[in-house]
Every structure is written in structure tokens, then in C-alpha cells.
Motif scaffolding. Structure first.
Motif, short mmCIF file in Angstrom:
data_model
loop_
_atom_site.label_atom_id
_atom_site.label_comp_id
_atom_site.label_asym_id
_atom_site.label_seq_id
_atom_site.Cartn_x
_atom_site.Cartn_y
_atom_site.Cartn_z
N ILE B 163 0.83 -1.22 0.00
CA ILE B 163 0.00 0.00 0.00
C ILE B 163 0.85 1.26 0.00
O ILE B 163 0.38 2.33 -0.35
CB ILE B 163 -0.98 0.05 1.20
N SER B 173 2.59 6.31 -2.06
CA SER B 173 1.50 5.35 -1.95
C SER B 173 1.61 4.40 -3.14
O SER B 173 2.31 4.70 -4.12
CB SER B 173 0.15 6.05 -1.95
N ALA B 175 -0.81 2.01 -5.75
CA ALA B 175 -2.12 1.51 -6.19
C ALA B 175 -2.07 1.28 -7.70
O ALA B 175 -1.34 1.99 -8.41
CB ALA B 175 -3.22 2.52 -5.85
N ASN B 176 -2.80 0.30 -8.17
CA ASN B 176 -2.88 -0.03 -9.59
C ASN B 176 -1.50 -0.20 -10.23
O ASN B 176 -1.25 0.24 -11.35
CB ASN B 176 -3.67 1.05 -10.34
#
Lengths: 272, 248
Positions: B163, B173, B175-176
Motif C-alpha cells: 500500500i 503510496s 495503487a494499480n
């Protein structure tokens, strides 16, 4: 009655050249006195399985030329730095390395414990750990729908080598909370245990002790090795010898220094 | 209030942990351990009694009674919400390398090995990557060996993954399949982060500064966490918090 407490070298007879030998991580109590005895004997071509990691024990055996194949998840001296003989053996290509991940070793031994050919495990897919393990297979979960899952073959060691706080005269060995020793012992064809001392009475007669006892049924031979984990520690009994481990890290950094370490601490001087 | 870099990093990580049931911290990880214990103190203050904190390698701070496998069995069932991983190399896809540098057939450098990463990365919902050395040597375009991948194909069973990545310079961070620069730590700049990062990352038009730990956070760390930590990481507790191990 089971003949208890053989001399160490005699107790180690089941570990022969070419054996598959399983040993625990240091926090479960690494049998170091036994390891030095095996090196003195000059055991060769071991397939060493360390559940699931190792430190000084694997480094020492690799450096001393006892190991042909190493199967584990990591070897490191922890706060004392990288394991120098392990690193040198990998970069110098003198041992064959079967890189794993911790739960894969636990699962492989659990399969052997149950007498089944394999165990499935999550994770791993897409990693290079899986890519370089041609003995592991990926199948589609037969209870799912397009759900790939890794199958790990049972790890069936010839010998499990452990160290524990005590054994009794019936061959039972008390391992306490270090339950992974039980998995190793159940999985292996034979077990050699070194212990700090012999307990008076039968460990299985006391229900409190019995819960942490490995039945003598599984144990081939036992030898007494006081402070048998030195210079590593035995949980709840004694701590690691930090000064000695720092010395090892320094000496083992070169092949010459390592040879001198063997001369001084393995071949000539026994564990203090 | 003044604070040291370790306190800032622990504060950032504690915020990432959030309100969860069980945080596990690997061996030799004093800063994540500080963060986990801080999250637990915050939970106590709110009267929620979470999270449970397991500090691996410390018998006093772990409940395991079924051998080394119990941690992994717990994780496989979803009983561990947060874990920490690092890497000799970490790439822009969130792949981590704990094995080697150079070609697999003839590696130049060998690291200890993958430990539990090739499993835990998949099954722990919040994996926080922590690597204090933020350089082009450690944060690379593509790792030489994938101990554990940052993302998986849609049909691969995966309930967890990275994460965030916390370094000595900034917070990313994840993500994806990509990192995004969230904030730079006080005293560092976006330019510096770009210069020292070997992988591409998303960079919002405006990137703020990582917030300093609040006086309340610093008080909790120094008064409640530090004495606990001293029993497990005596040297670290002394250096950072000036606390000696308490006799029990």
C-alpha cells in the motif's frame, strides 16, 4: 529400555554422506555442538534443509564443504551481517541453491508428516522463487474456477537433527514451545537429538511436560551436549554469545580467516 | 516540538497502519515496531483495544505456540492485517528483491533470501514497504530477481499487497501497479526525490510536506512506546529515546 545418551559421534551415525538433513532456525535451538562434530568427521554432499532459515549453522557447514544442496528461505547472521560463506558459495557457484519461502518449507514438511505427496500453498505465483523451482507445480484449484495454486512436493529428510533442553531415559525429548521441531521430526525418517541434560522420570507421565514432549518413538539417538547451541542461544535457557558471533563474522569474511576459525573452534577447541 | 528522523518515520507508518486488528513486525525492524506500538497506544486511548501487535523474534511479544508455521497459517486465514517488507531492490511495479544482484546463473551479489515475502505479500492486506536508503541503487526500474511481485494477474488469489513505500526522503503510496509521491519529509525536496529514484512514479502537481509528528504522538512514543521498545530493541531505544531497558 532405550539406550540413552550415546557419545555424540556415535549418536550422529545416521547422518551419512549424501543425506538429506533437516535443521531448525536458530530461534528454535540450532544443534551447534553436533554440527561441529559432523564437520570434524568430514561429512560430505549433504542436502541441507533449514526450516525455514539458518544463520551460523548453514554458513559453517557450507564453508567447511559439507553441503552440496541447500534448501531454505534465507541465510544471514542477523545483526552480525550477511552469512559470508553462504554468499561466497552462491557467487562462486560451489553449492546448488533451492531458494524457497518460509511457509513452503513448513508445508513441504507437513506433507511428509501426513504421508501425502504434496501440499498446496497460496502466494508464489509470478515470483522468481517459483520460476526457478522446477520441482514445484502450478495447477488449477480443482475446487475453484480458474484459480491457479502452487503444489509443493513433500520434503522427506533422511535425518532431522535437533537440540532440546532435556530428554528422559525412555528416549522422550522435551521441546516445549518449539513445535516446528515436531514437524521436522515427524517428517524425517530418523531423528538425532542432542540435549542439555537427562530428566529423571518419564516426561510423558507429567501432563504439563507431556504436551511439549516428542515421543521417543520418533527418536533414533540422543547425546548430551551441554550448551549444545553455543555460540547460538537456546530459547529460555541461554542467550547467544554475541562477542563470538561478531568474531565469526569477521573471521569468516575471507576463506583464510574461515579456515583459521575452523582450526581454532571446530577441529581443535571444543565449545566452551 | 523538535523530533528526530526515526520519530517522523514511525509517525508516518503509524498513520498508514490505521485502525486494524493485528500488526506483525519482522525481526530487526525497530522503526516499524515503534510505529506498531504507537498504533496500539492510540487504540488504547480510544478504548478500542486494537491493534494486537506481534513483534517476531521476541517471545514476549508473540503468542505463537504452534511453531514457525503459525504466523503463516494466521496470515493465510486473514488474521494478520499489516506486515512490513523491504528489499535489496524495490522497483516501480512494487516488485521486491531479497535474493541477488546480477544474472541468476552467476549473481554478483547474494542477499540472505526471500524469507516469507513470496507468501505474505499476497495475503496480508496492508504491506508497508520500508527502506531507509532511498537511492537509485535500491529503487530501480526493474528488480534483478522477483522475490515477490507487487501485483498479480486478476485470476491469481491475492487478498494483500503493497500500500505504501516509506523511505528516508519521502512517502509513496501504491495503487494499480504504480507508486505515487504523497509527501516529502521535512528538509527534503521533490527534485531530490526524483534525482534519487530509479523508477518512474506519479507526481501530483503539488506535493506537500510530510506532517511533523504532533506533540501528542511524540509524547506517546517517548513515554509509552519507548519503555516497551527498550525490552526488544535496547540499543535503538537508547539512541532514539534515551531510554534504558527497564528491569521487569
Amino acid at each position: 529400555m532405550f539406550q540413552i545418551a550415546k557419545p555424540l559421534d556415535e549418536a550422529l551415525a545416521p547422518v551419512t554422506d549424501g543425506s538429506m538433513l533437516v535443521v531448525p532456525r536458530e530461534v528454535a535451538g540450532a544443534p551447534m555442538a553436533a554440527t561441529r562434530a559432523l564437520i570434524r568427521r568430514g561429512v560430505k554432499r549433504l542436502h541441507l534443509v533449514a526450516l525455514p532459515t539458518s544463520s551460523l549453522q548453514a554458513d559453517l557447514m557450507i564453508g567447511a564443504g559439507c553441503v552440496a544442496t541447500l534448501e531454505t528461505s534465507a541465510v544471514s547472521l542477523g545483526e552480525f551481517g550477511p552469512a559470508p560463506r553462504f554468499s561466497a558459495a552462491i557467487t562462486g557457484q560451489t553449492i546448488s541453491m533451492k531458494d524457497a519461502t518460509c511457509p513452503a518449507l513448513h508445508a513441504g514438511l507437513q506433507a511428509a508428516e501426513k504421508g501425502v505427496p504434496f501440499m498446496p500453498l497460496r502466494g508464489l505465483i509470478g515470483s522468481d522463487v517459483l520460476k526457478y523451482r522446477d520441482d514445484w507445480k502450478v495447477i488449477d484449484n480443482p475446487f475453484g474456477n480458474s484459480d491457479p495454486i502452487v503444489l509443493l512436493p513433500a520434503i522427506k529428510p533422511d535425518v532431522a537433527l535437533i537440540h532440546a533442553p532435556m530428554a528422559d531415559r525412555f528416549g522422550n525429548v522435551w521441546i516445549g514451545r518449539q513445535r516446528e521441531l515436531a514437524t521436522m521430526v515427524h517428517a524425517a525418517a530418523r531423528t538425532v537429538a542432542t540435549v542439555e541434560k537427562i530428566h529423571d522420570g518419564n516426561l510423558l507421565d507429567d501432563s504439563v511436560l507431556a504436551a511439549g514432549t516428542l515421543p521417543g518413538f520418533y527418536v533414533e539417538s540422543i547425546a548430551i551436549a551441554e550448551r549444545g547451541c553455543w555460540p547460538l542461544g537456546l530459547p529460555d535457557r541461554y542467550a547467544a554469545d554475541a562477542e563470538h558471533l561478531a568474531l565469526y563474522a569477521k573471521m569468516a569474511a575471507t576463506a583464510e580467516g574461515f579456515a583459521e576459525y575452523l582450526d581454532r573452534y571446530v577441529y581443535e577447541k571444543k565449545a566452551a | 516540538m523538535t523530533f528526530c528522523p526515526e520519530e517522523l518515520l514511525a509517525s508516518v507508518i503509524a498513520d498508514l497502519i490505521g485502525d486494524v486488528r493485528h500488526v506483525a513486525v519482522g525481526n530487526a525492524s525497530p522503526i516499524p515496531a515503534t510505529a506498531a506500538l504507537l498504533a496500539r497506544e492510540r487504540g488504547k486511548l480510544q478504548g478500542i483495544g486494537r491493534p494486537y501487535v506481534s513483534l517476531l523474534g521476541s517471545p514476549k511479544h508473540t503468542f505463537w505456540t504452534d511453531g514457525g508455521r503459525e504466523l503463516f497459517d494466521c496470515a493465510g486465514q486473514g488474521r494478520i492485517d499489516v506486515f512490513f517488507l523491504s528489499g535489496g531492490q524495490i522497483d516501480g511495479h512494487g516488485n521486491i528483491n531479497l535474493v541477488e544482484i546480477g544474472p541468476h546463473e552467476r549473481p554478483k551479489v547474494r542477499f540472505p533470501g526471500s524469507f516469507g515475502s513470496a507468501y505474505l505479500y499476497y495475503v496480508v492486506p496492508k504491506v508497508i514497504l520500508f527502506r531507509t536508503e532511498h537511492s537509485r541503487r535500491t529503487l530501480v526500474p526493474q528488480v534483478d530477481f522477483i522475490s515477490a511481485p507487487g501485483t498479480s494477474e486478476p485470476n491469481v488469489f491475492r487478498t494483500g499487497g503493497p500500500i505504501a513505500l516509506v523511505t528516508n526522503r519521502c512517502l509513496f503510496s501504491f495503487a494499480n501497479g504504480r507508486f505515487r509521491l504523497e509527501s516529502v519529509h521535512p528538509g527534503h525536496t521533490v527534485e531530490e526525490v526524483t534525482e534519487h529514484t530509479g523508477f518512474e512514479f506519479d507526481r501530483p502537481a503539488s506535493v506537500g510536506e510530510t506532517p511533523a509528528p504532533s506533540p501528542e504522538t511524540l509524547r506517546l512514543m517517548r513515554e509509552a512506546v519507548a519503555p516497551e521498545l527498550a525490552a526488544v530493541y535496547p540499543q535503538f531505544a537508547r539512541q532514539v529515546f534515551g531510554v534504558g531497558a527497564f528491569a521487569e
